[in-house]
Design a protein around this motif. Sequence first.
Motif, PDB file in Angstrom:
ATOM      1  N   UNK A 676      34.457 -47.333  -0.584  1.00 21.86           N
ATOM      2  CA  UNK A 676      33.453 -46.354  -0.142  1.00 21.86           C
ATOM      3  C   UNK A 676      32.118 -46.553  -0.851  1.00 21.86           C
ATOM      4  N   UNK A 677      31.899 -47.740  -1.374  1.00 23.01           N
ATOM      5  CA  UNK A 677      30.680 -48.024  -2.121  1.00 23.01           C
ATOM      6  C   UNK A 677      31.019 -48.459  -3.524  1.00 23.01           C
ATOM      7  N   UNK A 678      30.160 -49.259  -4.115  1.00 24.00           N
ATOM      8  CA  UNK A 678      30.460 -49.844  -5.415  1.00 24.00           C
ATOM      9  C   UNK A 678      30.757 -48.771  -6.453  1.00 24.00           C
ATOM     10  N   UNK A 679      31.841 -49.005  -7.183  1.00 21.84           N
ATOM     11  CA  UNK A 679      32.229 -48.087  -8.248  1.00 21.84           C
ATOM     12  C   UNK A 679      32.990 -48.878  -9.288  1.00 21.84           C
ATOM     13  N   UNK A 718      23.528 -58.053  -3.771  1.00 22.00           N
ATOM     14  CA  UNK A 718      22.504 -59.024  -4.174  1.00 22.00           C
ATOM     15  C   UNK A 718      21.434 -58.360  -5.046  1.00 22.00           C
ATOM     16  N   UNK A 719      21.103 -57.117  -4.720  1.00 16.43           N
ATOM     17  CA  UNK A 719      20.087 -56.418  -5.505  1.00 16.43           C
ATOM     18  C   UNK A 719      20.574 -56.103  -6.915  1.00 16.43           C
ATOM     19  N   UNK A 720      21.870 -55.816  -7.059  1.00 16.91           N
ATOM     20  CA  UNK A 720      22.424 -55.416  -8.355  1.00 16.91           C
ATOM     21  C   UNK A 720      22.922 -56.596  -9.192  1.00 16.91           C
ATOM     22  N   UNK A 721      23.250 -57.707  -8.524  1.00 13.67           N
ATOM     23  CA  UNK A 721      23.869 -58.824  -9.231  1.00 13.67           C
ATOM     24  C   UNK A 721      25.388 -58.762  -9.196  1.00 13.67           C
ATOM     25  N   UNK A 722      25.942 -58.335  -8.069  1.00 13.49           N
ATOM     26  CA  UNK A 722      27.389 -58.267  -7.862  1.00 13.49           C
ATOM     27  C   UNK A 722      27.790 -59.364  -6.885  1.00 13.49           C
ATOM     28  N   UNK A 723      28.936 -59.995  -7.135  1.00 14.04           N
ATOM     29  CA  UNK A 723      29.318 -61.158  -6.327  1.00 14.04           C
ATOM     30  C   UNK A 723      30.624 -60.975  -5.552  1.00 14.04           C
ATOM     31  N   UNK A 724      31.429 -59.996  -5.950  1.00 12.95           N
ATOM     32  CA  UNK A 724      32.690 -59.765  -5.262  1.00 12.95           C
ATOM     33  C   UNK A 724      32.941 -58.282  -5.076  1.00 12.95           C
ATOM     34  N   UNK A 725      33.600 -57.941  -3.968  1.00 14.50           N
ATOM     35  CA  UNK A 725      33.821 -56.541  -3.589  1.00 14.50           C
ATOM     36  C   UNK A 725      35.306 -56.338  -3.344  1.00 14.50           C
ATOM     37  N   UNK A 726      35.961 -55.481  -4.132  1.00 19.20           N
ATOM     38  CA  UNK A 726      37.380 -55.173  -3.950  1.00 19.20           C
ATOM     39  C   UNK A 726      37.553 -54.240  -2.747  1.00 19.20           C
ATOM     40  N   UNK A 727      37.446 -54.777  -1.583  1.00 18.08           N
ATOM     41  CA  UNK A 727      37.510 -54.022  -0.324  1.00 18.08           C
ATOM     42  C   UNK A 727      37.376 -55.036   0.817  1.00 18.08           C
TER      43      UNK A 727
END
Length: 916
Positions: A676-679, A718-727
Amino acid sequence: MFKYFKKKREKKQEILHRVKTDKAKRKERKQEIAALPGTERKAEIKGDKLSRKKQKQQRKEELKTSSRKERRAAKKDARMYRKLKNRPVRFAGWSVLAALLLVIVVTVGPTVASVVGNLSGKHITIDTTSEEADEARAAADQVSEEIADEGLVLLKNDNDSLPLEDEKINVFGSTAFTFKYGGGGSGASDLSRAVNLFDALADAGIDYNEDLYDYYAGLPELEESVGNTDAGIVQVFKGMVSSDEAAGEPDVSDEAIDQAKAYSENAMIIVQSEGVEASDISDNQLKLSDEMDRLIEKVTDNFSNVTIVVNAGNTLELGFVEAYPSIQSVIWTGTPGPLGTRSLAEALSGELNPSGRITDTYAYDTESSPASENFGDYKYDNLDKAYLNYEEGIYVGYRYYETFYEGDEEGYNQAVQFPFGHGLSYTTFDWNIVDQELDNDSIELEVEVTNTGEVAGKDVVQLYYSAPYTPGGIEKSAINLVSFEKTGSLEPGESEVLTISYDTRDMASYDISDENYILENGTYEIKLGRNVHEIDDTLDFEIAEDIVYQTDTDTGTEYENRFTESENELTVLSRNDWEGTYPSDQNDSKVASDKVIERVQGHEYNDDVEMPETGAENGLLLEDLKGLDYDDPLWDEFLDQLTVDQMIDYVTEGAYHTREIDEHGIPNTVLMDGPAGFSFFGFKQVEAGAYPTEIVVASTWNKELAYEMGDMIGQEAKAYGIHGWYAPALNIHRSPLGGRNFEYMSEDPVLNGMIGAGMAKGAQDQGVTVFMKHFIMNEQETNARSGLLVWSDEQTMREIHLRPFEMAVKEAGVTGAMSSFSYIDGKWANPALLNGMLRDEWGFQGVVSSDAVFGFMEAPQAVTSGNDLMLDVLTAPDQKQRLEEAHEEHPEAITAGLRNSMHNSLYTTLKTHISN
């Protein structure tokens, strides 16, 4: 009907008292026996077993002389007794908290530093403060609200009571002050921008009764609730220890009622559930509490236009709405994210026309589905593991109700209140098939949808099929969702032509006996449905001869049964013999066979592989492999450079990031929850876009909107510097009791797969690794984190539980997966699943991460079975030691496994935006 539910609740309380009394007696008896000497103890245990057997036989004899009505009542009571005895217990979640505290307390040195660092999110090096980040969040909020708008479902609207003619409303109940924006755990999101329900009403031009608001806000029971929310690990722990009863409700005074009557005839009450990761819902929590019963009765006695709002990620029992004529409307919001209150308010005012459809069957009795018979706390007597039997087979959700009640409309209407796919609108639509092409390769329909009402709105066209069934043959549901499309907003009189198509082989069934998929000859009915039960038009499609598919259409891999290693025997539900095969936990064998024990406790290392080269000096950096195929020979030269120690550190420290290896140009990457969004699941707050939970995303029935959400997630990353999403989370709603049902999409695999593939493709198109999860059969939280053995037949696994993941791989090209806690076919990190099915049969190329690591999940088994990274918050140093010890004993197998894991991980890293 109200009296029926009240009587049922009283009976349940009576039996629950018996369960608790019997449990206390058994505990006391166990203590007595434990105090005896060994020889006497064995004799007493044997005597107790014989006594229980005699009592059981005596009850059977007594039933034979009883009337049919008495026998049915006795069987019903016995069934309820078993359910209550084995139901999930939320307090059991303390074991997770205890495990966490135990690790922190008893470990020393680097282990404590590792645990504290992981929980604090120290290694999550992201920047959410830039101008680009602010712009991404603002855009995310727009998409979030659009999803909440389209995910809103109008379940009932008698006499066109909505939208409100008189835009004044009385909001009753404490639940209005504890609105559920989302669920708990990894599926939670940033609620810092959540809009208060009352502010949303005011913004939509609806006047709410401020005196009634003040009355509730001043109650002592609500003082701590108003404006407070928990998130992450805190929310999970609170959910674990909460009561398994439905939430209570403070009484409303007669004076407050009188004042509200003078204010408006409109009233609204919100009903809720408490979904949270790590614990399941009790059946009581899906029903109204006695206090809420009384509130609804009082409000419906005094107001003529009552709206019920269903603010829940689990399927509640809503039969009560038919007991009160003044309940004119029912709106389902689900858990709609921080801006979902706006959608609700705008639907009440008429600014928004609801267009969502429910993603589950709403039955009058949530325990009436066969899956509910095997949901709960089941443990082996001779193995320190819990188990779960998926004896319902393919008959999950609507597949059961539509098949069991086929031809029995009266029985169906008594069982099902709102069918899967149901949803109303403030306008009406006509459908017309303007073109069709049906052949053995593909099915394509063009459907013209016309708004025949007086306000603008969107419509959903659902496409189902019914396959020919031979009694005693391959199991087939009477009806199956196969595709769907949603219109844009149509003005009154406006039309849009939707093209709905799918591959004909999507209607094939898996034949366990011949190990292939087959379209059996006969008539296939192609059905346009308003929902699964309300069919608008039917087309017949003839298949003259059986069409057999022996290989995967994308990879050419030959089909085979991959999950037959255990000796566990299930009685799988069959429509050919409903009564004889209906699931029951009464006949479970709680003794694990020797082969099952061997599979759980043992592991095969392939020591015959050639020892890979390590520590070579080939002068290559990871960037030199950018754009190369997975099988390019240069990969071998690069991987030869890695040392065993480097690889061990990399795979064991895979919780929310991967580590940097500077000398080889391997960068640090950041991997984040959630659907439901990065956490971040620890104690670190993350400011990020927040979306409705996945059940609401699916209730939009809008594949393009799902893609848009994934695309926005990718832009944020990309804006935050995150490369993988557990979803996204692609497990199904096997039972209404699932604690993470808010985080999953629906009871149907095709809906899950299409919405999930849209989300996944959107994020991956922005260069973000999507970790589809939880692969597979992670539909129960009870016992999951201690290692849950899940048993099923291959047809069920392929057609129901594997299907959404297969669709995500093939339609979205996902490059990441998260394995589940479950022991599939007796194995955690089952190589037949992670390598045989995922990689060989489907053609997946990418990385597999574990879910959060608990004691039964060990890195040596993982890296030699296709699981590449360990998401280990608590015990990474222990995992490192295990790998070092395993390497000493099985150097070839462990080195080869580590090398494969590095190849998969680094190939995936180069697919992310970090390489740009």
